[in-house]
Scaffold this motif. Structure first.
Motif, PDB file in Angstrom:
ATOM      1  N   ALA A 197      47.092  13.519   8.357  1.00 20.94           N
ATOM      2  CA  ALA A 197      46.079  14.151   7.519  1.00 20.94           C
ATOM      3  C   ALA A 197      44.672  13.680   7.826  1.00 20.94           C
ATOM      4  N   ASP A 198      44.543  12.538   8.419  1.00 18.52           N
ATOM      5  CA  ASP A 198      43.194  12.012   8.533  1.00 18.52           C
ATOM      6  C   ASP A 198      43.160  10.898   9.554  1.00 18.52           C
ATOM      7  N   ASN A 199      42.018  10.719  10.178  1.00 23.09           N
ATOM      8  CA  ASN A 199      41.836   9.584  11.059  1.00 23.09           C
ATOM      9  C   ASN A 199      40.344   9.386  11.242  1.00 23.09           C
ATOM     10  N   ASP A 200      39.843   8.345  10.607  1.00 22.57           N
ATOM     11  CA  ASP A 200      38.396   8.154  10.597  1.00 22.57           C
ATOM     12  C   ASP A 200      37.831   7.941  11.991  1.00 22.57           C
ATOM     13  N   ARG A 201      38.593   7.280  12.836  1.00 26.26           N
ATOM     14  CA  ARG A 201      38.053   7.006  14.159  1.00 26.26           C
ATOM     15  C   ARG A 201      37.858   8.312  14.942  1.00 26.26           C
ATOM     16  N   LEU A 202      38.873   9.173  14.881  1.00 24.20           N
ATOM     17  CA  LEU A 202      38.735  10.451  15.584  1.00 24.20           C
ATOM     18  C   LEU A 202      37.547  11.229  15.039  1.00 24.20           C
ATOM     19  N   GLU A 203      37.442  11.302  13.699  1.00 19.77           N
ATOM     20  CA  GLU A 203      36.330  12.033  13.096  1.00 19.77           C
ATOM     21  C   GLU A 203      35.004  11.464  13.584  1.00 19.77           C
ATOM     22  N   ILE A 263      34.441   9.857  16.371  1.00 19.57           N
ATOM     23  CA  ILE A 263      34.196  10.164  17.787  1.00 19.57           C
ATOM     24  C   ILE A 263      33.618  11.564  17.936  1.00 19.57           C
ATOM     25  N   TRP A 264      34.267  12.545  17.259  1.00 23.17           N
ATOM     26  CA  TRP A 264      33.750  13.876  17.526  1.00 23.17           C
ATOM     27  C   TRP A 264      32.587  14.272  16.626  1.00 23.17           C
ATOM     28  N   THR A 265      32.103  13.322  15.844  1.00 32.48           N
ATOM     29  CA  THR A 265      30.796  13.546  15.239  1.00 32.48           C
ATOM     30  C   THR A 265      29.721  12.947  16.127  1.00 32.48           C
ATOM     31  N   ILE A 266      30.001  11.743  16.622  1.00 35.31           N
ATOM     32  CA  ILE A 266      28.935  11.011  17.301  1.00 35.31           C
ATOM     33  C   ILE A 266      28.648  11.599  18.692  1.00 35.31           C
ATOM     34  N   ILE A 267      29.704  12.113  19.359  1.00 36.21           N
ATOM     35  CA  ILE A 267      29.448  12.647  20.700  1.00 36.21           C
ATOM     36  C   ILE A 267      28.509  13.857  20.649  1.00 36.21           C
ATOM     37  N   PRO A 268      28.787  14.849  19.774  1.00 36.79           N
ATOM     38  CA  PRO A 268      27.812  15.947  19.673  1.00 36.79           C
ATOM     39  C   PRO A 268      26.423  15.455  19.270  1.00 36.79           C
ATOM     40  N   VAL A 269      26.369  14.430  18.398  1.00 35.50           N
ATOM     41  CA  VAL A 269      25.055  13.931  17.974  1.00 35.50           C
ATOM     42  C   VAL A 269      24.266  13.454  19.184  1.00 35.50           C
ATOM     43  N   MET A 272      36.277  18.340   6.422  1.00 30.87           N
ATOM     44  CA  MET A 272      36.129  19.789   6.369  1.00 30.87           C
ATOM     45  C   MET A 272      35.213  20.185   5.210  1.00 30.87           C
ATOM     46  N   VAL A 273      35.447  19.563   4.046  1.00 31.25           N
ATOM     47  CA  VAL A 273      34.594  19.867   2.894  1.00 31.25           C
ATOM     48  C   VAL A 273      33.152  19.456   3.208  1.00 31.25           C
ATOM     49  N   ALA A 274      33.012  18.250   3.766  1.00 32.84           N
ATOM     50  CA  ALA A 274      31.668  17.774   4.072  1.00 32.84           C
ATOM     51  C   ALA A 274      30.977  18.703   5.062  1.00 32.84           C
ATOM     52  N   SER A 275      31.729  19.205   6.049  1.00 37.70           N
ATOM     53  CA  SER A 275      31.067  20.057   7.033  1.00 37.70           C
ATOM     54  C   SER A 275      30.725  21.419   6.427  1.00 37.70           C
ATOM     55  N   ILE A 276      31.538  21.900   5.490  1.00 42.99           N
ATOM     56  CA  ILE A 276      31.162  23.151   4.813  1.00 42.99           C
ATOM     57  C   ILE A 276      29.841  22.938   4.074  1.00 42.99           C
ATOM     58  N   LEU A 277      29.744  21.800   3.373  1.00 42.11           N
ATOM     59  CA  LEU A 277      28.520  21.525   2.617  1.00 42.11           C
ATOM     60  C   LEU A 277      27.330  21.342   3.563  1.00 42.11           C
ATOM     61  N   PRO A 290      28.337  19.706  12.385  1.00 46.11           N
ATOM     62  CA  PRO A 290      29.462  20.051  11.498  1.00 46.11           C
ATOM     63  C   PRO A 290      30.355  21.142  12.084  1.00 46.11           C
ATOM     64  N   SER A 291      29.761  22.062  12.867  1.00 47.25           N
ATOM     65  CA  SER A 291      30.592  23.105  13.476  1.00 47.25           C
ATOM     66  C   SER A 291      31.566  22.499  14.470  1.00 47.25           C
ATOM     67  N   ALA A 292      31.086  21.532  15.250  1.00 47.42           N
ATOM     68  CA  ALA A 292      31.969  20.876  16.217  1.00 47.42           C
ATOM     69  C   ALA A 292      33.079  20.136  15.488  1.00 47.42           C
ATOM     70  N   VAL A 293      32.724  19.469  14.393  1.00 45.55           N
ATOM     71  CA  VAL A 293      33.732  18.737  13.614  1.00 45.55           C
ATOM     72  C   VAL A 293      34.821  19.698  13.161  1.00 45.55           C
TER      73      VAL A 293
END
Lengths: 373, 607
Positions: free
Chosen positions: A124-130, A132-138, B323-328, B365-368
């Motif tokens: 359901a969740d994995n903070d590290r993955l999230e 990674i794919w937030t910081i790379i686009p940033v 997902m919720v955060a990216s919608i917001l 957020p779209s990429a996420v």
């Protein structure tokens, strides 16, 4: 190549239909037909997802192979090089991401297609993955934003340094007019309220403004190579957009205000005609034109209208000629100034042209009248 | 798959359905029941979509075979196609109305109106919308605006033809183009009513989600569909009034001689009195709605996809909170990026820099979201129902179309592709096709809920999906190249420029794909209509879904649940959840509906 693609598509569609009928038959044999996907639906559609990935890659490769050569030739302006470079890097990033994400998406669709008895992973969740794919686009976007903004600021900095040539681009339904500042390189004041068609003052130039006397009004844009040009855009009726794709230049023309764009042409029309890409393009195009029975085409830079402006929007154009300083000066010397053409000569011919070009039917004539000038 | 019999079937006193008698009119026409209203939205939206798509096929034929005579043009367009050759004015009108119908009537009210109405009460456990009456008014205003828009197609001088963005002065001056007369007046009236309809609907959705959630349904247990509809309604309320003001000011300029958007105009031999207005002001107002509108269209589709994908993957949606955060985040950013439509409009270039910055931020957020969808598929047990395929298709086109947004959102790169076919390709993939896929996914998935347990034929669904998927790329992928070759959009034909001659072949290819795709939609239409009457009835919970709508009976009753409203004990995504020993929480069943209490030894995982 088109035939190949069409063929591929037909084959894919045929396979799809064949698979569908197979599914249909299989589901018929069971006692009760259900509208919920069963293992064989999952299997067939899983394979089709994989095939679809190949189709996406295929159409990408096909489009690049077949259409790349149809794109605009190398930029003919100073900032155009920077533009093309930024475009190229952005495209490289996009295609890298596109290739990988589409592969993952469709491959997972194929690999994990449902089977009775298979257990999905509760994940359901994995903070590290999230992260990674937030910081790379940033990081990537920060780079692109900074580079883009740096280039943008440079391009849009319209200033009077380096003695720019001042040119007004004047838009109306459905043609363009250009006005040069003349010997003093200063445009006379103008307003649509001063338009006097009977006297051929089609741009509404203020006849009492001394700066206006040596202004030169033309229907074909000539630019000296290597000299910065500052364009001042005006429109007399609706929104238009001055689009000069070969120079990577565009700016809307807005009634009621003067908009600006500036660039330095770096390649003359003659040189561009010798560019191998352009030579090929002209060759290909003339084969097509010969089949249609049209006259052969010779490459020219062009100014198009790129903001919907009415019925003949699709044919609102002006030829642009980039030439050497000497050629430009010689051409300019032949032109009549505003004083000569309006204040002295009543120039009825121009008035007629004006009437003709505002006529709705005169789509084609407007171009001809442009060259008559 | 068995289902859990936790729904109480005891007859309770609050059984609304059988108390008051319903006539044909209150049941099918002026209904205040959200389920009926949702069907009304859907069917109106589909009819508008049929017209919009048919129009696109007409102008695509003109683009591929410019100036050619077609019998169908003469048959459909009448005096606008003398001898079967399409007139340039009607070409622009078709483009304009196609955009208007698809963006507003199909993908805003057709999509959001249908599924917000159907799912908000059912998924949050409410008997109906907060105000059934307002809901009914909202639909009927939408209906009236649709009728006016259709009527505008038949006026003497032709319908509105200034592009769906109707920039003045072109849209303000009847002498600038014939479509700016009566056609434009009707367009504006229709849109004003449409906006009122959308506002009434949105306010209702917001209030319902905030106030009428059943016991246990905290905001963090809402299905992502509801989050998406909720946030969509909020951005609708924020941005639609601005479009209304733009439309009203334009009406004033047109009819009462004001100069909000007009200045210094000389047209057809005379100077007009307008002084001091600015078309750029209109562009700001329009895009203040226009950009959030993109997300008003897209977010519900993404919400539907989240739900459908998770259910059919038999896995929880990956990263619910993200997902919720990216919608917001998307919703917030969507209201401050409108200027990227105006980089070369003549506005201050510094402003362009700011909008470039905010616009490219929205890619994060779209990429996420995209990555979370992909991870949701990973190690799933994918049930490839038609709705699931459309959801996967949505992610695919969302990525392909979204990536080119990086180019258009960059003010520098926008200069040369602005208003070319590159833009057309971009937004059709990222918002048009994606949102349509979301809509189809929703229809296939919730059809049994709408039509008393009847299901759509899956094989026709597969054929529909695969043809559409191939053709969507076939139309819009090559289109990027046409744009990069410098071909402007909204050109009646490209024959006036020899440099575009060799691109005609590409246009032919795109048009052939478009026609095939258009025909494929007829399969859907057939499937939809025949399934309403003859569709096979499936189980009450055909997809093995966790959300509350599947705990209602097949037959629609007023008040949704015959007994008490179910309580909620968990989030909506407990698919394939197991105990530590690897056994499913409910033996033999890979899902745990939201109304099932936490079991002994079960850990409520903090998602």
């Amino acid at each position: 190549m088109t035939a190949l693609l069409t063929f591929t598509v037909l084959v894919l569609v045929a396979i799809a239909i064949w698979q569908m009928t197979k599914i249909f038959e299989l589901s018929q044999t069971k006692t009760e037909r259900s509208e919920i996907a069963n293992d064989s639906d999952n299997k067939n559609n899983g394979y089709l997802l994989f095939a679809f990935l190949i189709f996406i890659y295929g159409i990408t490769i096909f489009s690049f192979a077949k259409y790349s050569k149809m794109l605009l030739p190398e930029a003919a302006s100073e900032h155009g090089g920077d533009y093309d470079q930024l475009m190229w890097v952005s495209f490289a990033i996009i295609f890298f991401v596109q290739t990988i994400t589409q592969a993952l998406l469709h491959y997972f669709g194929y690999k994990y297609r449902g089977e009775t008895g298979r257990k999905a992973l509760f994940f359901a969740d994995n903070d590290r993955l999230e992260f990674i794919w937030t910081i790379i686009p940033v990081i990537v976007l920060a780079g692109l934003i900074l580079w883009g903004l740096y280039t943008w600021t440079n391009i849009m900095d319209v200033n009077e340094d380096d003695d720019p040539l001042i040119v007004e681009l004047y838009a109306q339904q459905f043609n363009w007019t250009a006005r040069y500042g003349g010997d003093d390189n200063v445009l006379g004041e103008a307003n649509v309220r001063l338009i006097d068609i009977a006297n051929a003052n089609i741009l509404g130039i203020d006849e009492s403004d001394p700066n206006a006397e040596d202004d030169v009004i033309v229907k074909e844009l000539h630019l000296p190579v290597g000299r910065k040009v500052n364009f001042k855009m005006r429109s007399q009726d609706v929104l238009h957009s001055a689009y000069m794709p070969h120079f990577r230049a565009q700016m809307n023309c807005v009634p009621g205000m003067i908009t600006q764009f500036s660039f330095t042409p770096t390649v003359t029309t003659e040189e561009m005609r010798l560019n191998p890409d352009v030579v090929d393009k002209v060759k290909r195009t003339n084969v097509i034109r010969a089949q249609k029975g049209d006259d052969p085409w010779e490459f020219d830079y062009i100014l198009l209208c790129n903001k919907i402006c009415g019925k003949s929007h699709y044919n609102m154009q002006m030829k642009i000629i980039v030439e050497t300083e000497e050629e430009f000066n010689a051409w300019m010397a032949e032109q009549k100034t505003f004083k000569e053409s309006v204040m002295v000569d009543e120039a009825e011919t121009e008035a007629e042209e004006q009437v003709a070009s505002t006529d709705e039917e005169a789509d084609v004539e407007s171009e001809e009248s442009a060259s008559e000038e | 798959m068995s289902e859990v019999a936790h729904v109480s079937h005891d007859d309770h006193h609050d059984d609304h359905g059988h108390h008051h008698k319903e006539t044909f009119i209150t049941k099918y026409i002026f209904s205040q029941d959200h389920k009926m209203i949702s069907k009304q939205y859907l069917i109106t939206g589909l009819i508008m979509g049929f017209i919009g798509i048919a129009m696109s096929l007409l102008f695509r034929m003109q683009l591929a075979w410019p100036g050619e005579s077609f019998g169908i043009f003469e048959a459909v367009l009448g005096k606008w196609a003398p001898d079967g050759v399409m007139d340039a004015d009607i070409y622009l009108a078709l483009v304009t109305i196609h955009g208007t119908l698809m963006v507003f009537f199909v993908l805003t009210q057709g999509l959001s109106g249908t599924f917000s109405n159907l799912l908000i009460p059912l998924q949050i456990g409410a008997r109906d919308m907060a105000s059934g009456f307002m809901n009914m008014i909202s639909y009927w205003m939408f209906f009236i605006s649709s009728v006016i828009m259709i009527i505008s197609l038949f006026v003497e001088a032709g319908p509105a033809a200034a592009g769906w963005t109707i920039y003045p002065p072109l849209s303000a001056l009847p002498m600038a183009q014939p479509g700016s007369g009566m056609g434009m007046t009707l367009w504006l009236v229709s849109m004003a009513i449409f906006i009122a309809s959308s506002l009434l609907g949105s306010l209702n959705y917001i209030v319902t989600v905030i106030n009428l959630r059943t016991k246990g349904m905290s905001m963090t247990r809402l299905p992502l569909t509801i989050w998406a509809f909720f946030v969509t309604a909020i951005i609708g309320v924020i941005s639609f009034p601005v479009l209304l003001s733009a439309a009203l000011l334009l009406i004033m300029d047109r009819s009462f001689g004001t100069s909000f958007f007009l200045s210094d105009i000389f047209i057809q031999g005379e100077v007009l009195h307008y002084q001091g207005g600015s078309p750029v002001l209109y562009e700001h107002l329009f895009w203040f709605l226009g950009h959030p509108e993109v997300y008003i269209v897209l977010l519900p589709a993404l919400g539907i996809t989240s739900e459908v994908m998770s259910t059919n993957a038999r896995k929880p949606i990956f990263g619910y909170r993200a997902m919720v955060a990216s919608i917001l985040a998307i919703a917030f950013l969507s209201t401050i990026v409108w200027g990227h439509h105006m980089f070369v409009s003549g506005m201050n270039p510094f402003l362009g820099s700011v909008f470039t910055f905010t616009t490219l931020l929205i890619a994060i957020p779209s990429a996420v979201k995209a990555f979370n969808y992909i991870t949701t598929l990973w190690k799933g047990n994918l049930q490839l129902n038609p709705a699931m395929l459309f959801s996967i298709g949505l992610v695919s086109t969302f990525i392909t179309g979204g990536l080119t947004g990086i180019i258009l959102g960059d003010s520098t790169l926008d200069i040369n592709v602005h208003d070319t076919y590159f833009v057309v390709a971009h937004f059709h993939l990222v918002m048009g096709i994606s949102a349509l896929y979301g809509m189809f996914a929703g229809i296939y998935h919730w059809f049994p809920k709408m039509f008393h347990g009847r299901m759509m034929n899956k094989n026709l669904g597969y054929v529909h999906f695969w043809i559409t998927a191939v053709c969507a790329y076939g139309v819009f992928f090559p289109m990027h190249f046409v744009g990069m070759a410098g071909v402007p959009r909204r050109y009646y034909e490209n024959t006036a420029f020899p440099m575009f001659d060799e691109l005609t072949n590409v246009q032919v290819l795109m048009t052939v794909f478009a026609i095939i795709a258009g025909l494929a939609q007829l399969i859907f239409v057939y499937n939809f209509i025949s399934s309403i009457f003859y569709g096979k009835k499936g189980p009450v919970n055909p997809w093995g879904s966790n959300t509350l709508e599947w705990t209602t009976p097949r037959e629609h009753i007023h008040g949704n649940w015959p007994g008490e409203i179910p309580h909620v004990y968990r989030w909506a995504y407990d698919y394939s959840k197991t105990y530590e020993n690897g056994e499913y929480i409910i033996a033999g069943q890979d899902f745990v509906p939201q109304n099932v209490p936490l079991q002994e030894n079960e850990e409520e995982l903090n998602h």
